[in-house]
Design a protein around this motif. Structure first.
Motif, PDB file in Angstrom:
ATOM      1  N   SER A   1       1.165  -1.462   0.118  1.00 24.56           N
ATOM      2  CA  SER A   1      -0.309  -0.250   0.134  1.00 24.56           C
ATOM      3  C   SER A   1       0.584   0.728   0.350  1.00 24.56           C
ATOM      4  CB  SER A   1      -1.119  -0.038   1.442  1.00 24.56           C
ATOM      5  OG  SER A   1      -1.471   1.564   1.276  1.00 24.56           O
ATOM      6  N   GLN A   2       1.015   2.028  -1.040  1.00 27.34           N
ATOM      7  CA  GLN A   2       1.378   3.639  -0.587  1.00 27.34           C
ATOM      8  C   GLN A   2       0.746   4.711   0.483  1.00 27.34           C
ATOM      9  OE1 GLN A   2       0.219   4.252  -5.269  1.00 27.34           O
ATOM     10  NE2 GLN A   2       2.267   5.238  -4.698  1.00 27.34           N
ATOM     11  N   LEU A   3      -1.030   4.136   0.893  1.00 27.14           N
ATOM     12  CA  LEU A   3      -1.190   4.820   1.847  1.00 27.14           C
ATOM     13  C   LEU A   3      -1.254   4.450   3.214  1.00 27.14           C
ATOM     14  CD1 LEU A   3      -4.777   5.988  -0.503  1.00 27.14           C
ATOM     15  CD2 LEU A   3      -2.144   6.889  -0.656  1.00 27.14           C
ATOM     16  N   ARG A   4      -1.325   3.655   3.271  1.00 22.57           N
ATOM     17  CA  ARG A   4      -0.967   3.032   4.932  1.00 22.57           C
ATOM     18  C   ARG A   4      -0.167   3.609   5.546  1.00 22.57           C
ATOM     19  NH1 ARG A   4      -1.739  -2.621   8.344  1.00 22.57           N
ATOM     20  NH2 ARG A   4      -3.016  -2.470   6.376  1.00 22.57           N
ATOM     21  N   PRO A   5       1.219   3.643   4.667  1.00 24.15           N
ATOM     22  CA  PRO A   5       2.209   4.800   5.475  1.00 24.15           C
ATOM     23  C   PRO A   5       1.828   5.868   6.049  1.00 24.15           C
ATOM     24  CG  PRO A   5       3.224   3.016   4.140  1.00 24.15           C
ATOM     25  CD  PRO A   5       1.775   3.397   3.903  1.00 24.15           C
ATOM     26  N   LEU A   6       0.833   6.767   4.866  1.00 26.50           N
ATOM     27  CA  LEU A   6       0.454   8.351   6.119  1.00 26.50           C
ATOM     28  C   LEU A   6      -0.703   7.901   6.846  1.00 26.50           C
ATOM     29  CD1 LEU A   6      -0.056   9.293   2.397  1.00 26.50           C
ATOM     30  CD2 LEU A   6       2.217   9.446   3.812  1.00 26.50           C
ATOM     31  N   CYS A   7      -1.471   6.495   7.132  1.00 21.59           N
ATOM     32  CA  CYS A   7      -2.379   6.864   8.116  1.00 21.59           C
ATOM     33  C   CYS A   7      -2.102   6.538   9.454  1.00 21.59           C
ATOM     34  CB  CYS A   7      -3.722   5.522   7.142  1.00 21.59           C
ATOM     35  SG  CYS A   7      -4.474   5.947   5.180  1.00 21.59           S
ATOM     36  N   THR A   8      -3.039   6.251  10.478  1.00 19.11           N
ATOM     37  CA  THR A   8      -3.258   5.949  11.497  1.00 19.11           C
ATOM     38  C   THR A   8      -3.471   4.298  11.929  1.00 19.11           C
ATOM     39  OG1 THR A   8      -2.756   7.998  12.556  1.00 19.11           O
ATOM     40  CG2 THR A   8      -3.966   5.882  13.923  1.00 19.11           C
ATOM     41  N   VAL A   9      -2.249   3.419  12.087  1.00 21.79           N
ATOM     42  CA  VAL A   9      -2.252   1.715  11.932  1.00 21.79           C
ATOM     43  C   VAL A   9      -3.600   1.403  13.972  1.00 21.79           C
ATOM     44  CG1 VAL A   9      -2.024  -0.361  11.639  1.00 21.79           C
ATOM     45  CG2 VAL A   9      -2.100   1.294   9.540  1.00 21.79           C
TER      46      VAL A   9
ATOM     47  N   PHE B 171      -7.652  -0.374  11.238  1.00 26.47           N
ATOM     48  CA  PHE B 171      -7.681  -1.351  12.426  1.00 26.47           C
ATOM     49  C   PHE B 171      -7.155  -2.117  11.859  1.00 26.47           C
ATOM     50  CE2 PHE B 171     -11.316   1.783  12.441  1.00 26.47           C
ATOM     51  CZ  PHE B 171     -10.938   2.203  14.046  1.00 26.47           C
ATOM     52  N   ASP B 172      -5.979  -3.393  12.055  1.00 23.57           N
ATOM     53  CA  ASP B 172      -6.020  -4.155  12.159  1.00 23.57           C
ATOM     54  C   ASP B 172      -6.154  -5.825  12.967  1.00 23.57           C
ATOM     55  OD1 ASP B 172      -4.733  -4.066   9.435  1.00 23.57           O
ATOM     56  OD2 ASP B 172      -2.959  -3.695  10.191  1.00 23.57           O
ATOM     57  N   ARG B 173      -7.256  -6.753  13.049  1.00 29.36           N
ATOM     58  CA  ARG B 173      -7.245  -7.621  13.434  1.00 29.36           C
ATOM     59  C   ARG B 173      -5.921  -8.722  12.930  1.00 29.36           C
ATOM     60  NH1 ARG B 173      -7.401 -10.935  17.047  1.00 29.36           N
ATOM     61  NH2 ARG B 173      -9.113 -12.132  17.758  1.00 29.36           N
ATOM     62  N   ALA B 174      -5.754  -9.450  12.104  1.00 34.03           N
ATOM     63  CA  ALA B 174      -4.767 -10.256  11.502  1.00 34.03           C
ATOM     64  C   ALA B 174      -4.419  -9.101  10.715  1.00 34.03           C
ATOM     65  CB  ALA B 174      -6.061 -11.205  11.276  1.00 34.03           C
TER      66      ALA B 174
END
Length: 257
Positions: free
Chosen positions: A2-10, A213-216
């Motif tokens: 993902s290009q955008l995941r690093p910009l977001c709050t995980v 939101f990461d569950r697995a």
């Protein structure tokens, strides 16, 4: 990926669904001598999440697996991760909040900035979008757009005096617009690739206000028996998670007139 995941709050979560609380700022004000404190309780809200599952399957012959000159499972993992990243980017941008994340462009509370023209972009459109976003979000904001739109922006006033995106054709196009990073993505999504009337051509905002939101996390499993009749081996990849806009005011969408 993902290009955008690093910009977001995980956020790692431990349940299938739930809520993340959000809180606005308290008001700080002057108090006269012997005057009462004013009750300024911060507004408490919440962002709901409900996990969705996504994934893919690749079947490989045993001969290919045995005879490959490279580590095929490792290569498949890389391919799956790239596909998962593209799927996630589409969800962040324009997901339907059902089988995908809730996309920024699908959120009715995210405001538009209306451009001057229906078929072209000018420097004033970019400046207008920049200042339409509240100052508290501009410092951490990023642009997201397709390559064709970035090309048009880099071509602004290219044959005339005035504002120019690049100083000359020997210089590489900038990865920044008005000092903020520009992420170009060409995944199929709600982002327009051409400028036509009412087309949404970009997102400008603080992507830290988008929650993943990461569950697995990403996982890949090998099954040697399911397709044994054809002497094939199955590789199953999956991920469970959700994505939601945390604060709609943190984003602006420039839209053609």
């Amino acid at each position: 990926g993902s290009q955008l995941r690093p910009l977001c709050t995980v956020i790692r979560v431990s349940s299938k669904d739930g809520y993340i609380p959000t809180m606005g700022s308290a008001t700080w004000a002057a108090i006269a001598e012997e005057a009462a404190y004013s009750d300024q309780t911060p507004t408490v809200g919440q962002v709901a999440f409900s996990l969705e599952k996504s994934g893919g399957l690749v079947k490989v012959t045993r001969e290919l697996l045995d005879d490959s000159a490279v580590n095929l499972p490792s290569l498949l993992t890389q391919i799956f991760q790239e596909s998962a990243g593209r799927f996630e980017d589409v969800g962040i941008i324009s997901g339907n909040d059902s089988t995908q994340y809730a996309g920024i462009m699908s959120d009715s509370d995210v405001a538009f900035y209306t451009m001057a023209n229906a078929t072209s972009v000018v420097g004033a459109d970019l400046i207008g979008t920049f200042y339409a976003l509240n100052a508290q979000f501009r410092a951490n904001a990023s642009w997201v757009m397709k390559s064709t739109i970035a090309s048009l922006i880099n071509s602004i006033a290219i044959t005339a005096n005035g504002v120019h995106a690049i100083p000359s054709l020997t210089a590489a196009p900038s990865d920044f617009i008005l000092g903020r990073p520009n992420v170009t993505t060409d995944v199929v999504s709600g982002l327009g690739g051409t400028i036509t009337s009412t087309e949404k051509i970009a997102i400008f905002g603080d992507f830290k206000q988008y929650y993943i939101f990461d569950r697995a996390g990403f996982s890949i499993r090998r099954n040697d028996s399911l397709y044994m009749g054809n002497d094939q081996i199955g590789f199953f990849a999956s991920r469970r998670g959700d994505g939601q806009v945390g604060l709609a005011a943190a984003f602006k969408i420039p839209r053609a007139a």
